[in-house]
Design an enzyme around this catalytic site. Sequence first.
Site, PDB file in Angstrom:
ATOM      1  N   THR A   1       0.839  -1.191   0.000  1.00  0.00           N
ATOM      2  CA  THR A   1       0.000   0.000   0.000  1.00  0.00           C
ATOM      3  C   THR A   1       0.880   1.250   0.000  1.00  0.00           C
ATOM      4  OG1 THR A   1      -1.914   1.047   1.059  1.00  0.00           O
ATOM      5  CG2 THR A   1      -0.271   0.044   2.525  1.00  0.00           C
TER       6      THR A   1
ATOM      7  N   LYS B   1       3.824   1.326  -3.913  1.00  0.00           N
ATOM      8  CA  LYS B   1       3.336   0.521  -5.037  1.00  0.00           C
ATOM      9  C   LYS B   1       4.185   0.648  -6.301  1.00  0.00           C
ATOM     10  CE  LYS B   1      -1.340   0.415  -3.254  1.00  0.00           C
ATOM     11  NZ  LYS B   1      -2.778   0.622  -3.489  1.00  0.00           N
TER      12      LYS B   1
ATOM     13  N   ASP C   1      -5.577  -3.192  -7.787  1.00  0.00           N
ATOM     14  CA  ASP C   1      -6.257  -1.980  -7.333  1.00  0.00           C
ATOM     15  C   ASP C   1      -7.325  -1.539  -8.325  1.00  0.00           C
ATOM     16  OD1 ASP C   1      -5.186  -1.371  -4.839  1.00  0.00           O
ATOM     17  OD2 ASP C   1      -3.468  -0.317  -5.682  1.00  0.00           O
TER      18      ASP C   1
END
Length: 270
Positions: free
Chosen positions: A75, A79, A116
Site C-alpha cells: 500500500t 506501489k 487496485d
Amino acid sequence: MTGPPPVRSVQGTTRLYAVLGDPVAQVQAPALMNPVLAELNIDAVVVPVHARPEHLEDIVRGLKRVENLDGMFVTVPHKAAVRRLADRCGTTVDIVGSANVLRREADGGWLAENFDGSGFVAGLAGAGHEPRGSRVALVGTGGAGSAIAAALLAAGVDRLLVYDTDTAKLTALAARLKAHWPGRVHALSGPHLPDVDIAVNATPLGLRADDPLPFEPASLPSGSLVADIVMKPRETRLLREAAARGHRIHHGIHMLEGQLNSYRAFFDLR
C-alpha cells in the site's frame, strides 16, 4: 448474535502474508483477509509491516528469505517502488508501472501484480455505479491511481481526465494510457474538474484530518458521484463535503472488497 469467524491461532505451521505500508495503522487487508482465511480453514495470517521508504528494499529482500512467507500486499507509498523488487511482473503492472501484491512462485521467484484497478471497478459496479460510457476525472496518478485509470478505460469509460501535482508522473502515465486507449485520455493542468459523471480521489489526501481537499466538490455538476480510495477514516473530509452538497459518494473500502476474489485466485486460497 453471530460475528465474523475467529482468526486461527498462530502456530509453527502458520503461513504468513505481510502488508507493507507507511503509515500502516490504516490498512484494512488484515481485517478483511484473516476472517476469510479462518473461514476457509487455511493455516495462514495477514500481518501489517510498517516499512519506511528508505528501508523498503531491505525489508522486501529480507521478507523474501522468510521461508513461511507466501506473499506481500503493498500500500501507500510503495506501489511503484516495489515493482523493481519483483522477479516478474504481470501485464497490468507493465502498463501502470506499479504493483499492490507479490507472490512467491514455485521456483522461488516473486511475481508482482496489481488488482487496485480491477478492485475499484468491481467495487463501483457492486455498489450500482456502472462506469461504462461515463466521463470520469481522476486525481492522483501514483500506484493506485495508475491502476484505477487503466481499469476504468478497460471497463469502457467514454472519457478519462487525469491530474497530478507531479507533472512528470502525470505526463508519463497519460502517454502509457494513450498508447492503449487512444483518444480517450486527457491530462488536466489543475484539480479543477469539468463536467464529469464520476470524480475519483486516488491520492492519500484524507488519511489525516488536516489534509487539504484533493479537489473541490463544489465545482462538480449536480448528481455526480464522488469516490475516494482512502479507507480509514471511512468518511473523509472530501466525502463529507461532497455528501453535504448532495453528491452521491463511494467509500474507499469498496476497492479492497472488490479485490478479495482476485486475491483468493492469485494466492490459490480455497
